[in-house]
Motif scaffolding. Structure first.
Motif, PDB file in Angstrom:
ATOM      1  N   HIS A   1      -5.067   1.710  -3.790  1.00  0.00           N
ATOM      2  CA  HIS A   1      -6.011   2.809  -3.991  1.00  0.00           C
ATOM      3  C   HIS A   1      -7.085   2.479  -5.024  1.00  0.00           C
ATOM      4  O   HIS A   1      -7.683   3.379  -5.616  1.00  0.00           O
TER       5      HIS A   1
ATOM      6  N   LEU B   1      -0.631   3.369  -8.221  1.00  0.00           N
ATOM      7  CA  LEU B   1      -0.432   3.566  -6.783  1.00  0.00           C
ATOM      8  C   LEU B   1      -1.170   2.426  -6.103  1.00  0.00           C
ATOM      9  O   LEU B   1      -2.403   2.375  -6.125  1.00  0.00           O
TER      10      LEU B   1
ATOM     11  N   ASP C   1       8.502   4.385  -3.021  1.00  0.00           N
ATOM     12  CA  ASP C   1       7.546   5.033  -2.131  1.00  0.00           C
ATOM     13  C   ASP C   1       6.787   6.095  -2.913  1.00  0.00           C
ATOM     14  O   ASP C   1       7.366   6.790  -3.756  1.00  0.00           O
ATOM     15  N   ALA C   2       5.515   6.248  -2.614  1.00  0.00           N
ATOM     16  CA  ALA C   2       4.723   7.306  -3.241  1.00  0.00           C
ATOM     17  C   ALA C   2       5.048   8.639  -2.579  1.00  0.00           C
ATOM     18  O   ALA C   2       5.391   8.693  -1.393  1.00  0.00           O
TER      19      ALA C   2
ATOM     20  N   LYS D   1       0.829  -1.194   0.000  1.00  0.00           N
ATOM     21  CA  LYS D   1       0.000   0.000   0.000  1.00  0.00           C
ATOM     22  C   LYS D   1       0.873   1.257   0.000  1.00  0.00           C
ATOM     23  O   LYS D   1       1.878   1.328   0.684  1.00  0.00           O
ATOM     24  N   ASP D   2       0.449   2.240  -0.796  1.00  0.00           N
ATOM     25  CA  ASP D   2       1.150   3.524  -0.947  1.00  0.00           C
ATOM     26  C   ASP D   2       2.530   3.403  -1.591  1.00  0.00           C
ATOM     27  O   ASP D   2       3.379   4.274  -1.417  1.00  0.00           O
ATOM     28  N   LYS D   3       2.755   2.346  -2.344  1.00  0.00           N
ATOM     29  CA  LYS D   3       3.965   2.207  -3.157  1.00  0.00           C
ATOM     30  C   LYS D   3       3.552   2.423  -4.615  1.00  0.00           C
ATOM     31  O   LYS D   3       2.467   2.034  -5.034  1.00  0.00           O
TER      32      LYS D   3
ATOM     33  N   GLU E   1       1.131  12.200  -4.534  1.00  0.00           N
ATOM     34  CA  GLU E   1       0.513  11.035  -5.170  1.00  0.00           C
ATOM     35  C   GLU E   1      -0.531  10.405  -4.260  1.00  0.00           C
ATOM     36  O   GLU E   1      -1.621  10.046  -4.713  1.00  0.00           O
ATOM     37  N   VAL E   2      -0.226  10.276  -2.979  1.00  0.00           N
ATOM     38  CA  VAL E   2      -1.177   9.694  -2.028  1.00  0.00           C
ATOM     39  C   VAL E   2      -2.417  10.587  -1.930  1.00  0.00           C
ATOM     40  O   VAL E   2      -3.545  10.103  -1.943  1.00  0.00           O
TER      41      VAL E   2
ATOM     42  N   GLU F   1       3.873  12.398  -1.167  1.00  0.00           N
ATOM     43  CA  GLU F   1       2.664  12.857  -0.463  1.00  0.00           C
ATOM     44  C   GLU F   1       1.603  13.295  -1.466  1.00  0.00           C
ATOM     45  O   GLU F   1       0.420  13.031  -1.276  1.00  0.00           O
TER      46      GLU F   1
END
Length: 163
Positions: free
Chosen positions: A38, A35, A142-143, A5-7, A147-148, A145
């Motif tokens: 999501h 991402l 890592d994503a 998650k969040d990668k 992108e998240v 901020e």
């Protein structure tokens, strides 16, 4: 680094259905960027990517329940041609995108074409099908901020590329 998650994961895929290749990202030359965690992918493919790293290759068979769902009979609708970008050129069996009143879009299959209306099957064209993916993971990072917050990947190494 492992996918989770969040990668942000970039990967190439080839999709087969009933022993036939349906599509491949390699035809476009560019990998798909997502991402993870999501809802950008069907559940079975997202689960298959979990824990994978750059350079990994794998095959995953996805049942309809983990893909586009089972086919539902009676999911037809008559829609005026004006709601299709290419309504005048559509023919029976074509897949096309229907813009919805509430804002989104839906992939539909043409069942019948009339003078001013088109009957469509609202089931996704891949509903009820077992999907066979071959996946080659290109990168995992890592994503950012941003992108998240946006809920999608920004292709590029730093996550700040235009989208």
């Amino acid at each position: 680094m492992q996918a989770g998650k969040d990668k942000v994961i970039s990967f190439h895929y080839t999709l087969g259905v009933d022993g036939n290749q349906v599509e491949s990202s390699k035809d476009a030359g560019e990998p798909l960027w997502i991402l993870l965690g999501h809802g950008q992918l069907i559940p079975g493919l997202e689960a298959g990517l979990e824990g994978k790293s750059a350079g990994d290759s794998f095959d995953v068979e996805i049942t309809p329940e983990q893909g586009y769902g089972p086919r539902q009979e009676g999911m037809t609708q008559r829609v005026p041609k004006k709601f299709f970008q290419n309504g005048a050129k559509l023919k029976v069996g074509d897949s096309t995108v229907l813009s919805l009143k509430e804002g989104g879009q839906r992939v539909v299959v043409v069942q019948k074409v009339g003078m001013s209306v088109i009957d469509v099957d609202l089931n996704h064209p891949m509903a009820g099908k077992t999907l066979n993916f071959h996946v080659d993971v290109v990168s995992v990072r890592d994503a950012s901020e941003e992108e998240v917050q946006h809920g999608h990947a920004h292709p590029g190494e730093d996550g700040k590329a235009a989208h």
